[in-house]
Design a protein around this motif. Sequence first.
Motif, PDB file in Angstrom:
ATOM      1  N   VAL A 101       0.799  -1.367  -0.027  1.00  0.00           N
ATOM      2  CA  VAL A 101      -0.045  -0.098   0.097  1.00  0.00           C
ATOM      3  C   VAL A 101       0.867   1.392  -0.056  1.00  0.00           C
ATOM      4  CG1 VAL A 101      -1.902  -1.063   1.124  1.00  0.00           C
ATOM      5  CG2 VAL A 101      -0.238  -0.026   2.649  1.00  0.00           C
ATOM      6  N   HIS A 138      -1.970 -15.376   3.007  1.00  0.00           N
ATOM      7  CA  HIS A 138      -3.173 -14.146   2.520  1.00  0.00           C
ATOM      8  C   HIS A 138      -2.812 -12.895   3.559  1.00  0.00           C
ATOM      9  CE1 HIS A 138      -4.003 -16.745  -0.914  1.00  0.00           C
ATOM     10  NE2 HIS A 138      -5.200 -15.524  -1.065  1.00  0.00           N
ATOM     11  N   PRO A 144      -2.805 -10.503  -3.804  1.00  0.00           N
ATOM     12  CA  PRO A 144      -2.961 -12.277  -4.161  1.00  0.00           C
ATOM     13  C   PRO A 144      -2.755 -12.535  -5.431  1.00  0.00           C
ATOM     14  CG  PRO A 144      -4.953 -11.602  -3.613  1.00  0.00           C
ATOM     15  CD  PRO A 144      -4.314 -10.395  -3.605  1.00  0.00           C
TER      16      PRO A 144
ATOM     17  N   TYR B  80      -9.132   4.831  -6.750  1.00  0.00           N
ATOM     18  CA  TYR B  80     -10.116   4.456  -5.816  1.00  0.00           C
ATOM     19  C   TYR B  80     -11.534   4.753  -5.861  1.00  0.00           C
ATOM     20  CZ  TYR B  80      -6.013   4.362  -2.425  1.00  0.00           C
ATOM     21  OH  TYR B  80      -4.926   3.741  -1.691  1.00  0.00           O
ATOM     22  N   ASN B 108      -1.406   1.615  -6.857  1.00  0.00           N
ATOM     23  CA  ASN B 108      -1.930   1.067  -5.773  1.00  0.00           C
ATOM     24  C   ASN B 108      -3.340   1.140  -5.179  1.00  0.00           C
ATOM     25  OD1 ASN B 108      -1.280   0.364  -2.793  1.00  0.00           O
ATOM     26  ND2 ASN B 108      -2.423   2.228  -2.206  1.00  0.00           N
ATOM     27  N   SER B 111      -3.926  -2.148  -7.577  1.00  0.00           N
ATOM     28  CA  SER B 111      -3.622  -3.185  -6.472  1.00  0.00           C
ATOM     29  C   SER B 111      -4.716  -3.597  -5.563  1.00  0.00           C
ATOM     30  CB  SER B 111      -2.394  -3.034  -5.882  1.00  0.00           C
ATOM     31  OG  SER B 111      -1.834  -4.105  -5.114  1.00  0.00           O
ATOM     32  N   PHE B 114      -7.541  -5.301  -6.998  1.00  0.00           N
ATOM     33  CA  PHE B 114      -7.288  -6.939  -7.341  1.00  0.00           C
ATOM     34  C   PHE B 114      -7.256  -7.617  -6.299  1.00  0.00           C
ATOM     35  CE2 PHE B 114      -4.378 -10.591  -8.124  1.00  0.00           C
ATOM     36  CZ  PHE B 114      -4.772 -10.749  -9.744  1.00  0.00           C
ATOM     37  N   SER B 115      -6.904  -6.965  -5.124  1.00  0.00           N
ATOM     38  CA  SER B 115      -6.846  -7.913  -4.072  1.00  0.00           C
ATOM     39  C   SER B 115      -8.150  -8.125  -3.438  1.00  0.00           C
ATOM     40  CB  SER B 115      -6.174  -6.870  -2.905  1.00  0.00           C
ATOM     41  OG  SER B 115      -4.631  -6.859  -3.342  1.00  0.00           O
ATOM     42  N   TYR B 117     -11.042  -8.235  -5.499  1.00  0.00           N
ATOM     43  CA  TYR B 117     -12.235  -8.657  -6.378  1.00  0.00           C
ATOM     44  C   TYR B 117     -13.023  -7.563  -7.044  1.00  0.00           C
ATOM     45  CZ  TYR B 117     -10.904 -13.459  -5.498  1.00  0.00           C
ATOM     46  OH  TYR B 117     -10.150 -14.728  -4.952  1.00  0.00           O
ATOM     47  N   VAL B 164      -0.896  -7.131 -10.829  1.00  0.00           N
ATOM     48  CA  VAL B 164      -2.094  -6.399 -10.144  1.00  0.00           C
ATOM     49  C   VAL B 164      -3.357  -6.302 -11.239  1.00  0.00           C
ATOM     50  CG1 VAL B 164      -0.765  -5.120  -8.589  1.00  0.00           C
ATOM     51  CG2 VAL B 164      -1.553  -3.938 -10.922  1.00  0.00           C
ATOM     52  N   TYR B 323     -13.908 -15.718   1.005  1.00  0.00           N
ATOM     53  CA  TYR B 323     -12.650 -15.276   0.755  1.00  0.00           C
ATOM     54  C   TYR B 323     -11.516 -15.202   2.129  1.00  0.00           C
ATOM     55  CZ  TYR B 323      -9.045 -11.725  -0.909  1.00  0.00           C
ATOM     56  OH  TYR B 323      -7.765 -11.249  -1.482  1.00  0.00           O
ATOM     57  N   ASN B 325      -8.674 -15.172   4.106  1.00  0.00           N
ATOM     58  CA  ASN B 325      -7.403 -14.274   4.209  1.00  0.00           C
ATOM     59  C   ASN B 325      -7.094 -13.805   5.791  1.00  0.00           C
ATOM     60  OD1 ASN B 325      -8.368 -11.565   4.738  1.00  0.00           O
ATOM     61  ND2 ASN B 325      -9.290 -11.832   2.739  1.00  0.00           N
ATOM     62  N   GLU B 326      -5.968 -13.282   6.086  1.00  0.00           N
ATOM     63  CA  GLU B 326      -5.761 -13.163   7.427  1.00  0.00           C
ATOM     64  C   GLU B 326      -6.776 -12.256   8.119  1.00  0.00           C
ATOM     65  OE1 GLU B 326      -2.664 -10.063   7.463  1.00  0.00           O
ATOM     66  OE2 GLU B 326      -2.039 -10.435   9.554  1.00  0.00           O
ATOM     67  N   ILE B 327      -7.368 -11.204   7.462  1.00  0.00           N
ATOM     68  CA  ILE B 327      -8.119 -10.236   8.174  1.00  0.00           C
ATOM     69  C   ILE B 327      -9.566 -10.988   8.404  1.00  0.00           C
ATOM     70  CG2 ILE B 327      -9.081  -8.141   8.222  1.00  0.00           C
ATOM     71  CD1 ILE B 327      -6.208  -7.996   8.410  1.00  0.00           C
ATOM     72  N   PHE B 450      -9.333  -6.014   3.533  1.00  0.00           N
ATOM     73  CA  PHE B 450      -8.235  -6.884   3.572  1.00  0.00           C
ATOM     74  C   PHE B 450      -6.845  -6.183   3.131  1.00  0.00           C
ATOM     75  CE2 PHE B 450      -5.542  -9.671   0.626  1.00  0.00           C
ATOM     76  CZ  PHE B 450      -5.081 -10.268   1.349  1.00  0.00           C
ATOM     77  N   TYR B 451      -7.161  -5.189   1.935  1.00  0.00           N
ATOM     78  CA  TYR B 451      -5.813  -4.840   1.475  1.00  0.00           C
ATOM     79  C   TYR B 451      -5.497  -3.714   2.432  1.00  0.00           C
ATOM     80  CZ  TYR B 451      -2.658  -2.912  -2.084  1.00  0.00           C
ATOM     81  OH  TYR B 451      -1.608  -2.390  -2.804  1.00  0.00           O
ATOM     82  N   LEU B 452      -6.599  -3.006   2.801  1.00  0.00           N
ATOM     83  CA  LEU B 452      -6.309  -1.913   4.183  1.00  0.00           C
ATOM     84  C   LEU B 452      -5.259  -1.009   3.632  1.00  0.00           C
ATOM     85  CD1 LEU B 452      -6.164  -4.526   7.005  1.00  0.00           C
ATOM     86  CD2 LEU B 452      -8.074  -3.070   6.616  1.00  0.00           C
ATOM     87  N   SER B 453      -5.757  -0.082   2.473  1.00  0.00           N
ATOM     88  CA  SER B 453      -4.659   1.049   2.034  1.00  0.00           C
ATOM     89  C   SER B 453      -5.311   2.303   2.873  1.00  0.00           C
ATOM     90  CB  SER B 453      -4.688   0.976   0.792  1.00  0.00           C
ATOM     91  OG  SER B 453      -3.817   2.126   0.178  1.00  0.00           O
TER      92      SER B 453
END
Lengths: 606, 606
Positions: A101, A138, A144, B80, B108, B111, B114-115, B117, B164, B323, B325-327, B450-453
Motif C-alpha cells: 500500500v 494471505h 494475491p 479509488y 496502488n 492493486s 485486484f486484492s 475482486y 495487479v 474469501y 485471508n488473514e483479516i 483486506f488490502y487496508l490501504s
Amino acid sequence: MAPVPDIAYHTLNDLDHSWSMAPSASTIPMGEYIFRRIQSLGVSSVFGVPGDFNLNLLEHLYSVEGMSWVGCANELNSAYAADGYSRASNKMGCVITTFGVGELSAINGISGAFSEYVPILHIVGTTPLSAKIAENNHTHHLVPKLSVFEPSDHFTYEKMVAPVSCHQETVVNASDAPGQIDTLIRQILKYKRPGYLFLPSDLADINVDGDFLIQRTTQQFYQSVDTNQSLTREVATKVLDKIYNCSNPAVLGDILCDRFQVTEHVRAFVKNACIKSFSTFMGKSVLDESDSRYIGTYNGVESNNEVIGYFQASDLILHIGNYYNEINSGHDTLYNNIDEEQLILMHPEYIKIGTELFRNVNFVHVLDVMLQMMDVSQIPRGISPTLSKKEINHIEHISASTPISQTHLLHKLQDFIKEDDFVVVETGSIMFGLPDLVLPKGARLFGQHFYLSIGYALPAALGVGVAMKDGNSKGRLILLEGDGSAQMTIQEFGNYVYQQITPIIFLLNNSGYTVERIIKGPQREYNDILPNWNWTEIFKTFGDRYESKSETKKIQTVEELDQVMLYTNNNNSKLKLFEVILDQMDVPWRFSYMTAASKNKAKIVG
Amino acid sequence: MAPVPDIAYHTLNDLDHSWSMAPSASTIPMGEYIFRRIQSLGVSSVFGVPGDFNLNLLEHLYSVEGMSWVGCANELNSAYAADGYSRASNKMGCVITTFGVGELSAINGISGAFSEYVPILHIVGTTPLSAKIAENNHTHHLVPKLSVFEPSDHFTYEKMVAPVSCHQETVVNASDAPGQIDTLIRQILKYKRPGYLFLPSDLADINVDGDFLIQRTTQQFYQSVDTNQSLTREVATKVLDKIYNCSNPAVLGDILCDRFQVTEHVRAFVKNACIKSFSTFMGKSVLDESDSRYIGTYNGVESNNEVIGYFQASDLILHIGNYYNEINSGHDTLYNNIDEEQLILMHPEYIKIGTELFRNVNFVHVLDVMLQMMDVSQIPRGISPTLSKKEINHIEHISASTPISQTHLLHKLQDFIKEDDFVVVETGSIMFGLPDLVLPKGARLFGQHFYLSIGYALPAALGVGVAMKDGNSKGRLILLEGDGSAQMTIQEFGNYVYQQITPIIFLLNNSGYTVERIIKGPQREYNDILPNWNWTEIFKTFGDRYESKSETKKIQTVEELDQVMLYTNNNNSKLKLFEVILDQMDVPWRFSYMTAASKNKAKIVG
C-alpha cells in the motif's frame, strides 16, 4: 493474457531462521545500523509514512542523534520530497514506506527520480519473515494471485520495482545484512538512481555487526568509479587538442554535471579557460550564469533566436553531463547545423570526441586531468557576443489578455530572484518560460523537466526546504506552482507549516490544465480542475489557523505583483503564498512553440 | 542486482503501420467504440485525470450521449473512486490515466481492487505508435533504462502492472482492436479483477468495425462461465443432501457473493430454506440483516462471544462466496471447532463439500439449481437463538476516556443508519467496530477490509456517490473517515462539492494514526499526522466558499452527537461533515483484541 514474469527472486529456502547474531561489543540493531549508515553519508532527514510493517524500523531512528523524521501526508508526496531533498543537498534522499500500500503509492515518484538520475534509498518495511515462511500467506497489504490455488508471492513487489530502480536487496538474515545495505547504497550513489531495501518487519531489531560502519568509510561510498589512468589521460589530451585547434569553442552545461557532482569542475573549466558557455533546458543553473562568458539557455530550435545564433556560430561544442532526450534536445534539434566532428560529449558512461567513442572512462576524472593539464594560452577566445546578456535573453512578449501574463511574471522574476535563491518549478507552462531568465550567482533551479509528472513540485519543495535547513543555506526558497498541479499533492502544504519552511509561493491560477488546453480541448470539461478553490485560505485550513506562520494574497494586476514582490523582499520570516490570476490560455512563447513543434515535427526541423 | 524480467511482450514488428480501416457505414472511431462498449455494460461515469497521451481518447466521450467524465484531483484518487463506483453499482469501474506518470500514480488503487475482486477497466493513453517505432525513444513520461546504451522500452509499464491485473491488451491496429477490447472486458468481468487497455495516443481516432457493438451482446459480457450441467446438478444434490442430513445448519455469507453477483441467490436461499445466517467481516451487508434468521458477524475468535456460541453450535456451515485471508478469518481462527466434514465452501473457483473438492463448477449455477431443487420440508430448522439480535450483537463497552468514544459512536450509528443507506468506512480502528452493528434492510457497507490501504475511503465514497446518482439510489451516503487517512487523499473532497454528492461524513479526529499507536510508539512523532488542521473549513477552502452546498460542525460531547444526528435526519440536502473529537488511544474492543492476537497468535488459538 500477457505472461506473468516467472523469476525465482527468492525462494523460501533462502530465508534463514537463525538470523540474529550473538550480542557482542560491536553488535548493533539492524535498524540502527541503517540510520547510522545513512547519517554517515551526510543525510540527516528521512521522509516517509508509518505503517504497521515499518514501525519497528522507525523506532531505531531515535537511537541516532541528529537524524530527523519528516512524516508526510502520503507516500507519493514523501517520494517527491526525498527527490527534492536529494537534488538540493546533492546527497542521497531517503524515503520509508510500508509494504504494498505504501511503496506502490510512492512508485511514480521513484520512477521520476530514476528518469532524472536522482539517488534515493527507498526502504520498505515488509511482511515479517515468519509470515513469508508460514503456509497461510494471505496477508493484508499483499496482492494475491489471480487464482486462489496459487500461493501469494511475498516478493511480488520486489519484482514490480525493478524497472524503476538500479538495485534491490531483501534482508533475510543478520550476517548478510550490513553487506547488502552497503552494496545497495553504493549502487545508488554510483548510478544516481533509486534503489530498494526490503526489510521484513521482524528483522529491524535483530543484531548485526556494527564494525562495518567504521571499516567502510564515507569516502568509499561517494568515491567515483576507478578508471584506467592512461586512458583518462589520453582522452583528456584529445579533448584539449580539439579545443586548441578550433577557433570558437563553447561549453554546453547539462543536468548530469549536477547529479554526478562535476558542477564545480565544469565551472572551474569554463572560468579558467575563459570559454563561452550555454546551459541546456534541464541543465539550467548548473553553470554560473553571472559569469561574463555565459550566454543563455540553448535547447535547439526551442531557444531564443539570438541564443541559437551564438550557439551555432561555435565550431566546437563541449556538451558536458549531457542528457539527451525529447524535452532536453528541443525535440531532436539540439545539434542542428552542428557537424559530428564539432561535438564532444562528456557523459558519465562515455566520452565521445567527434566520431570516436570511449567507454570505461569517467568524465569526473577526465575533467580533473583537463583542469590540471590545460594550457590556457592555447585556448581560442572565440567570438564575443555583440549584444548584452539581457538583450540576448530577452523575454519575448506575446500579447497578454489579462492584467498579469506569465511573460510579465517572468520579467519580474528576473529581478526578484536573488543570489543563492533556490527556485522549484512545477511541470507546467511556466517551466518553459524560465530558460529566458539569467540566474544570479548561486541561484539554483529544480524541476522535473523530463519525466514531467504534475504535482511533483509542491512536495519536492518541502524536500528542498528541509535540505536548505539541514545545510544552512543562505538563500530563499521560491516555488512556482500551478493550480491543477497543486491539487494533486495539496496536503503537503500542511507540512510546510509543520516543518516551518518558509518558501515564497507563486500559485498560478489559470483555472485548469492550461498545458493541455493548448494541446487539445481548450473548452472541454476534462481540462477543468476542481473549481473555486479558496487558495488564500489553504494554510489556515492546513494547520496555521491564525496565520502566525503564513500569509497569503490574491493578486490580479501588475501593480499588485510589484507590491507583493517589494513586500516580500523586506519581510522574510513567514511562509507566503501569492495567488496569481492568469488567463486560461496564457502561456510563455516557448510553450506554444514547442507544442506546435511536437505536433508537427517536420515544421520545426525544415 | 535482481534480474530484470526479459520478456518480449511486444516487438516493434507487431506494430502495424496500416492500422486504419477504410470508412464504411459500420466504422466508428476507436475512442467512440471504447465508450460505447463501456456504456453497453451499464456504466455511465468514468473517472480519471487528463494527460497529453489520453486527450485524443477523452474527446470521443462527447460522442456518446449519457456518458459522464468525472475528473479527479489525482490518479490514485481516481482509481479509488472507480473502485467505489464498481462496488456500489456492481458493475465495472473505469479509470483513464496517462502514460507512466498517471498510471503509476494509480497503481496502488488498482492493486487494492485486484486484492478485493473489484472489476476495473484501466485505460492508459500511451506514447503514440509513431514514437514507439521511432529510433529516438527518450520520450517524456517514459522511464529510461539504467544504461544510456539500452533503448527505452515503451512497453515497460505493461509489464509492471501484470501482478495487479487479470489481463492486459495493447492496441496496435484497427482490425484487432475491437476483439482486444472485448476480450479484455470479458476477462475483467469473469475474474472480477482490474485489467489494462494501453491505447497509443495516435490510435484513438482511427476507424474500427462498429458492428461488434451489436453482435456481441451485453448478456455475453456478464454471462457467467458455462459449466458442466450434470456436474452442477451432482454438486447441488450433494450440498442439499448434506443439509437434509444435519440438524443445525447455517449459512456464512461472504464478500465474493456480492462481487460475483450471487447475493440475491444467497438471500433467497437463506429466506426460502429458513436457515440461520451469519456474515463474515468482509461479507457484512451481503445478507439481509433484518431477516429474522440472521444472527451476526462471525470472524473466528474476533467475534462477540454470543455470536461465536451460536456459530459453533451449528453442525453444518455453508460458507458461500468465501474469501479466506488473514483479516477475514479472524487471524486463522474462522473454522475453530468446526470439523472439515461440517463445512461446505462455495467459491467462484470451486465447491468443497467436506473433504470432496469440485473444480470447473460455478457456484452461481449450483445455487441456481439448489434453489430449484430444494425440498424445504427436509431442511432442519436448527436451534433458534434464545437471545434477541440486539443482545447477541451488543456493542461491548470499554471505558471511554473522552466525552465521545468510538464505542459510543457505534451505539448511535446503530440507530442512525437507515434502510438503503450506503456506508463507506475508512481503513482504521472504527472499521473493526462495525461488525457489532446490525444493518437495516437494503443498507450496504463498503471498505477495503483486506488490502487496508489508508486514504481509500474518501475517494471511494466519491465513486459510491456517483454510482448512487447514476443508479437513482434511495438511501443516503455515510462516510466514516479518519483524520490521518483523510490527509492522504483530502483533495477529492473538492470533487464532492463539484459533483454535488451529499454524504454525511463523520471525520474521526484522534490526532494521529491511532491504529499504529496501538501497535507501536503511542507517543512517537512518527504516529503524528500534520497537526491542527481546521477540518470544519475544508469545504469552504475546496470550492464551497459560502457554504451553499455544505455544512460542517465540530462535536465533542455525547449531547452534540445526538444533536447533529437528529439535525441530519431532518436536513438532507447539503453535504455534511462532523468532526468528532476522540481520544488518541480510544478504539473499539475488537481492534485492541485483534492487535494483541496478531502479535501473539498462540494466545488466541490456545
